[in-house]
Design an enzyme around this catalytic site. Structure first.
Site, PDB file in Angstrom:
ATOM      1  N   GLY A 118       0.897  -1.111  -0.243  1.00 55.95           N
ATOM      2  CA  GLY A 118       0.030  -0.102  -0.071  1.00 55.95           C
ATOM      3  C   GLY A 118       0.952   1.286   0.033  1.00 55.95           C
ATOM      4  N   HIS A 119       2.034   1.065  -0.775  1.00 54.35           N
ATOM      5  CA  HIS A 119       2.957   2.391  -0.620  1.00 54.35           C
ATOM      6  C   HIS A 119       2.396   3.581  -1.314  1.00 54.35           C
ATOM      7  CE1 HIS A 119       3.717   1.196  -4.928  1.00 54.35           C
ATOM      8  NE2 HIS A 119       4.358   2.523  -4.685  1.00 54.35           N
ATOM      9  N   VAL A 179      -0.959   6.308   4.046  1.00 55.15           N
ATOM     10  CA  VAL A 179      -0.224   5.681   5.313  1.00 55.15           C
ATOM     11  C   VAL A 179       1.049   5.127   4.617  1.00 55.15           C
ATOM     12  CG1 VAL A 179      -0.102   4.185   7.310  1.00 55.15           C
ATOM     13  CG2 VAL A 179      -2.306   5.520   6.457  1.00 55.15           C
ATOM     14  N   SER A 191      -7.293   0.037  12.547  1.00 54.63           N
ATOM     15  CA  SER A 191      -8.028   1.321  12.775  1.00 54.63           C
ATOM     16  C   SER A 191      -8.812   1.385  14.179  1.00 54.63           C
ATOM     17  CB  SER A 191      -9.102   1.224  11.731  1.00 54.63           C
ATOM     18  OG  SER A 191     -10.035   2.208  11.764  1.00 54.63           O
ATOM     19  N   SER A 192      -9.021   2.489  14.725  1.00 48.99           N
ATOM     20  CA  SER A 192      -9.898   2.517  15.728  1.00 48.99           C
ATOM     21  C   SER A 192     -11.179   2.120  15.705  1.00 48.99           C
ATOM     22  CB  SER A 192      -9.557   4.170  16.467  1.00 48.99           C
ATOM     23  OG  SER A 192     -10.348   5.000  15.487  1.00 48.99           O
ATOM     24  N   CYS A 193     -11.591   2.063  14.626  1.00 52.67           N
ATOM     25  CA  CYS A 193     -13.203   1.590  14.353  1.00 52.67           C
ATOM     26  C   CYS A 193     -13.258   0.330  14.749  1.00 52.67           C
ATOM     27  CB  CYS A 193     -13.489   1.832  12.908  1.00 52.67           C
ATOM     28  SG  CYS A 193     -12.955   0.715  11.886  1.00 52.67           S
ATOM     29  N   TYR A 235     -15.691  -2.799   7.371  1.00 54.26           N
ATOM     30  CA  TYR A 235     -14.593  -2.315   7.383  1.00 54.26           C
ATOM     31  C   TYR A 235     -13.618  -2.798   8.732  1.00 54.26           C
ATOM     32  CZ  TYR A 235     -10.337   0.526   7.289  1.00 54.26           C
ATOM     33  OH  TYR A 235      -8.735   1.126   7.211  1.00 54.26           O
ATOM     34  N   LYS A 288     -10.559  -5.516   9.960  1.00 52.35           N
ATOM     35  CA  LYS A 288      -9.592  -5.380  10.810  1.00 52.35           C
ATOM     36  C   LYS A 288      -9.401  -5.997  11.866  1.00 52.35           C
ATOM     37  CE  LYS A 288      -7.673  -1.987   8.148  1.00 52.35           C
ATOM     38  NZ  LYS A 288      -6.525  -2.193   7.526  1.00 52.35           N
ATOM     39  N   ARG A 345     -13.938  12.854  17.635  1.00 48.68           N
ATOM     40  CA  ARG A 345     -12.887  12.057  16.919  1.00 48.68           C
ATOM     41  C   ARG A 345     -11.447  12.385  17.493  1.00 48.68           C
ATOM     42  NH1 ARG A 345     -16.577   9.677  16.519  1.00 48.68           N
ATOM     43  NH2 ARG A 345     -17.855   8.893  14.568  1.00 48.68           N
ATOM     44  N   ASP A 365     -24.176  10.376  12.498  1.00 48.37           N
ATOM     45  CA  ASP A 365     -22.812  10.845  13.341  1.00 48.37           C
ATOM     46  C   ASP A 365     -21.859   9.853  13.372  1.00 48.37           C
ATOM     47  OD1 ASP A 365     -23.334  13.602  14.080  1.00 48.37           O
ATOM     48  OD2 ASP A 365     -24.567  13.070  15.979  1.00 48.37           O
TER      49      ASP A 365
END
Length: 308
Positions: free
Chosen positions: A11-12, A16, A108-110, A137, A141, A210, A270
């Site tokens: 994913g370069h 990220v 991810s924080s999700c 998603y 993860k 967030r 939200d």
């Protein structure tokens, strides 16, 4: 990890991944392998297997993912789950098969429950229901984290996972249909300014909170963990600070120098009420973020202006 170690950054070309490549090069690592998606489809198990068999990387940063904002996640949950499951599974399995010394999986924080206690500690994973708007998603993860853990337990690999908050910065996606909140707002306010509009509309009530991190800080955290952490638990990498979406919009409004007003479309969701991670573990290891939100937003807007 030696400076001449063969390092594959999956994913370069993304936000990220490109930051990880920048940080690696700045620190003196020069044997970096990069493949664009048209050269290597990470969703194709056979292609990934052949790549690892031929290249034999020593270290892997798994930053490749299908990503998008709340609208994109709502519109295509099957793609977000399927594509990311395939990417994660193929890369992690091939890393095991071809004896990669160490792999870092970027999550991810999700992953944390919608109504998680705040700030969110690593042990809160799977402690409640996920936020429905990005469940696909998040599930992909979580599966990646668990795959790393299980390969470590069963095969003795050294695969670690890092969980960043909402990231932004250079090489972010500013597409109005698929961008995350910071890129979306920067573009909205900029276009409103040049079009002399009187208002900018933001999604939801503006009360959701967030945590944000400039992408180069996240990349430095990933390298830090690759060099200093070998545990089986995933590690949060954040700033430990959060803002409401309304506060974020006001900061961006000031940076862009937009003179109009902010309106809220409360018919839009939200998402999670709050996403603030507990970063005490990585702080105890000796790492802390260095780029403030206002500084990072200014850098990102400058980068955007230079390309538009």
């Amino acid at each position: 990890m030696h400076f001449d170690s063969k390092v594959y950054v999956a994913g370069h070309s993304g936000m990220v991944g490109s930051a990880i490549v920048r940080v690696l090069k700045a620190e003196g690592y020069f044997n970096i392998i990069c493949k664009r998606s048209f050269e290597l489809d990470l969703k194709n198990q056979n292609d990934v297997d052949l790549f690892f068999a031929e290249e034999r990387p020593d270290y892997v940063f798994l930053a490749a993912a299908k990503v998008g904002g709340i609208g994109a996640n709502i519109a295509a949950p099957a793609e977000f789950l399927y594509d990311n499951l395939m990417i994660n599974t193929n890369v992690i399995n091939s890393a095991y098969k071809y004896n990669v010394k160490k792999l870092l999986f970027l999550g991810s924080s999700c992953i944390y429950p919608k109504l998680s206690l705040q700030p969110m500690k690593e042990e809160y994973l799977l402690d409640g229901k996920l936020e429905p708007t990005n469940e696909g998603y998040a599930l992909s993860k979580i599966a990646g984290i668990k795959l790393c853990e299980y390969y470590n337990k069963q095969y003795g690999t050294n695969f670690i996972s890092a969980m960043p908050p909402n990231l932004y910065g250079e090489n972010d996606n500013f597409d109005p249909e698929h961008s995350h909140v910071i890129a979306a707002l920067l573009r909205k306010f900029h276009e409103a300014k040049i079009n002399d509009d009187k208002n900018v509309v933001i999604w939801g009530t503006g009360k959701a909170r967030r945590e944000f991190m400039y992408v180069d800080d996240a990349a430095r955290a990933c390298l830090f963990l690759m060099l200093n952490y070998d545990g089986n638990s995933h590690i949060n990498i954040g700033s430990g600070e959060d803002v409401s979406i309304e506060e974020l919009a006001l900061i961006i409004k000031d940076i862009v120098a937009f003179d109009g007003v902010i309106e809220k479309d409360t018919s839009k969701p939200d998402g999670m009420p709050r996403k603030l991670m507990d970063n005490s573990k990585i702080n105890e290891f000796g790492w802390k973020f260095s780029i403030s939100l206002s500084e990072g937003l200014a850098k990102t807007y400058k980068w955007y202006l230079e390309r538009n």
